[in-house]
Motif scaffolding. Structure first.
Motif, short mmCIF file in Angstrom:
data_model
loop_
_atom_site.label_atom_id
_atom_site.label_comp_id
_atom_site.label_asym_id
_atom_site.label_seq_id
_atom_site.Cartn_x
_atom_site.Cartn_y
_atom_site.Cartn_z
N PHE A 91 126.30 146.30 36.02
CA PHE A 91 127.08 145.08 35.84
C PHE A 91 128.12 144.91 36.94
CE2 PHE A 91 131.17 143.32 34.41
CZ PHE A 91 130.80 141.99 34.30
N TRP A 92 128.92 145.94 37.18
CA TRP A 92 129.96 145.80 38.19
C TRP A 92 129.36 145.68 39.59
CZ3 TRP A 92 134.24 143.85 39.40
CH2 TRP A 92 134.92 144.22 40.55
N THR A 93 128.29 146.41 39.85
CA THR A 93 127.65 146.33 41.17
C THR A 93 127.17 144.92 41.44
OG1 THR A 93 126.90 148.62 40.92
CG2 THR A 93 125.84 147.32 42.62
N TYR A 94 126.54 144.31 40.44
CA TYR A 94 126.08 142.92 40.58
C TYR A 94 127.28 141.97 40.70
CZ TYR A 94 123.89 138.42 39.68
OH TYR A 94 123.48 137.11 39.77
N SER A 95 128.28 142.16 39.86
CA SER A 95 129.45 141.29 39.89
C SER A 95 130.14 141.35 41.25
CB SER A 95 130.44 141.69 38.80
OG SER A 95 129.93 141.40 37.52
N LEU A 96 130.27 142.55 41.79
CA LEU A 96 130.92 142.71 43.08
C LEU A 96 130.11 142.03 44.18
CD1 LEU A 96 133.37 144.04 44.46
CD2 LEU A 96 131.93 146.06 44.84
N LEU A 97 128.80 142.17 44.14
CA LEU A 97 127.95 141.49 45.12
C LEU A 97 128.08 139.98 45.01
CD1 LEU A 97 125.76 141.59 47.32
CD2 LEU A 97 124.05 141.67 45.48
N LEU A 98 128.09 139.47 43.78
CA LEU A 98 128.22 138.03 43.56
C LEU A 98 129.57 137.52 44.07
CD1 LEU A 98 127.24 135.34 42.48
CD2 LEU A 98 127.75 136.13 40.16
N LEU A 99 130.62 138.29 43.84
CA LEU A 99 131.94 137.90 44.32
C LEU A 99 132.02 137.93 45.85
CD1 LEU A 99 133.87 139.69 41.50
CD2 LEU A 99 134.31 137.32 42.14
N LYS A 100 131.30 138.86 46.46
CA LYS A 100 131.27 138.93 47.92
C LYS A 100 130.46 137.78 48.53
CE LYS A 100 132.02 143.91 48.48
NZ LYS A 100 131.41 145.22 48.85
N ARG A 101 129.45 137.33 47.78
CA ARG A 101 128.57 136.27 48.28
C ARG A 101 128.89 134.92 47.62
NH1 ARG A 101 123.51 139.00 49.37
NH2 ARG A 101 122.47 136.97 49.39
N GLN A 102 130.07 134.80 47.06
CA GLN A 102 130.41 133.64 46.24
C GLN A 102 130.30 132.32 46.99
OE1 GLN A 102 135.28 133.79 46.75
NE2 GLN A 102 134.42 134.49 44.83
N GLN A 103 130.49 132.33 48.31
CA GLN A 103 130.44 131.07 49.04
C GLN A 103 129.09 130.37 48.91
OE1 GLN A 103 131.92 131.20 53.04
NE2 GLN A 103 133.71 132.41 52.48
N GLU A 104 128.04 131.13 48.65
CA GLU A 104 126.72 130.55 48.46
C GLU A 104 126.65 129.70 47.18
OE1 GLU A 104 123.62 133.54 48.71
OE2 GLU A 104 124.82 134.68 50.17
N PHE A 105 127.63 129.91 46.29
CA PHE A 105 127.63 129.22 45.00
C PHE A 105 128.84 128.29 44.85
CE2 PHE A 105 125.19 133.09 44.65
CZ PHE A 105 124.01 132.63 44.10
N TYR A 106 129.50 128.01 45.95
CA TYR A 106 130.60 127.04 45.93
C TYR A 106 130.08 125.64 45.63
CZ TYR A 106 134.18 130.19 47.96
OH TYR A 106 135.09 131.19 48.18
N ASP A 107 131.01 124.72 45.45
CA ASP A 107 130.66 123.36 45.03
C ASP A 107 129.67 122.66 45.96
OD1 ASP A 107 132.48 123.85 43.04
OD2 ASP A 107 134.05 122.58 43.86
N ILE A 108 129.97 122.66 47.25
CA ILE A 108 129.10 121.92 48.17
C ILE A 108 127.72 122.57 48.33
CG2 ILE A 108 128.79 121.16 50.57
CD1 ILE A 108 131.75 120.46 50.62
N PRO A 109 127.63 123.89 48.54
CA PRO A 109 126.30 124.49 48.68
C PRO A 109 125.40 124.30 47.47
CG PRO A 109 127.96 125.99 49.48
CD PRO A 109 128.70 124.86 48.82
N THR A 110 125.99 124.16 46.28
CA THR A 110 125.17 124.00 45.08
C THR A 110 125.06 122.55 44.61
OG1 THR A 110 127.10 124.44 43.66
CG2 THR A 110 125.71 126.33 44.24
N SER A 111 125.70 121.64 45.33
CA SER A 111 125.77 120.24 44.87
C SER A 111 124.42 119.54 44.82
CB SER A 111 126.74 119.44 45.74
OG SER A 111 126.28 119.39 47.08
N THR A 112 123.47 120.01 45.60
CA THR A 112 122.14 119.37 45.61
C THR A 112 121.10 120.19 44.87
OG1 THR A 112 121.59 120.39 47.74
CG2 THR A 112 122.61 118.20 47.79
N LEU A 113 121.55 121.26 44.20
CA LEU A 113 120.62 122.13 43.48
C LEU A 113 120.63 121.83 41.98
CD1 LEU A 113 121.44 125.57 45.17
CD2 LEU A 113 119.65 123.94 45.79
N SER A 114 119.49 121.97 41.35
CA SER A 114 119.41 121.82 39.90
C SER A 114 119.88 123.11 39.24
CB SER A 114 117.97 121.54 39.48
OG SER A 114 117.18 122.72 39.66
N PRO A 115 120.21 123.09 37.94
CA PRO A 115 120.55 124.33 37.24
C PRO A 115 119.46 125.39 37.37
CG PRO A 115 121.20 122.46 35.91
CD PRO A 115 120.43 121.90 37.07
#
Length: 203
Positions: A91-115
């Motif tokens: 869990f923490w390993t994944y969470s830390l990776l997601l937090l490090k790569r968070q910019q990929e999931f910011y508002d603009i990068p995800t604005s054209t993606l479906s759920p």
């Protein structure tokens, strides 16, 4: 502080029976949470885990802080909870990776993606820490009633309700033994955290 049994993996440092509790509320797409995550991994975990100065004295609980003004926040927190369900030890390993790569999931990068597309990206990220993408996607698929959510929706509701009843509005936020400590900053490093713990730990 309370932690329902299914969310035991959110206890990411220290022993479960440690008398002091540090609750840290983080949002996966918050840049300040990203900074705090680095301090957790490099400063707090070594202090609280086996052999650390505060081993047996303080436990650290990761608290999901969904911030709905970021469109992908809910999806990223579902993903964190899915990781906790499938591979608690990662869990923490994944969470830390997601937090490090968070910019990929910011508002603009995800604005054209479906759920579905966002969840697929989160599942792909999980493979980088050795979690099965198929099992991950299965937990994040809407499959009950038309408005029933995904397999980790109940856990997500619990984390949101916990934040609300404790008056937590932003990330990162920190509780020490159940009370908000507003002086804690995402910019804190080793000196600040060591001073804080030296003043707070009473056992």
């Amino acid at each position: 502080m309370a932690l329902q049994p299914s969310l035991r993996p959110l206890l990411i440092a220290g022993r479960p029976d440690a008398p002091h509790t540090l609750d840290i509320f983080l949002d996966y797409v918050c840049p300040f949470s990203g900074k705090m995550a680095v301090a957790i991994d490099t400063v707090l975990k070594p202090l609280l885990d086996a052999g650390g100065k505060y081993d047996g004295k303080v436990k650290l609980i990761f608290r999901n802080q969904v911030q709905p003004w970021h469109g992908s926040s809910t999806f990223t927190h579902e993903a964190g909870l899915a990781a906790a369900r499938i591979a608690p030890e990662k869990f923490w390993t994944y969470s830390l990776l997601l937090l490090k790569r968070q910019q990929e999931f910011y508002d603009i990068p995800t604005s054209t993606l479906s759920p579905i597309q966002i969840r697929a990206k989160l599942a792909e990220l999980a493979t980088e820490v050795g979690i099965s993408a198929d099992e991950f996607k299965d937990l994040l698929t809407n499959k009950s009633t038309p408005n029933g959510g995904v397999s980790v929706t109940d856990e997500l509701k619990y984390t949101i309700k916990f934040s609300r009843q404790n008056g937590v509005h932003v990330s990162p936020s920190v509780l020490w033994d159940g009370l908000l400590v507003n002086e804690v900053s995402s910019s804190w490093g080793s000196d600040e955290w060591n001073k804080f713990l030296a003043e707070k730990v009473t056992v």
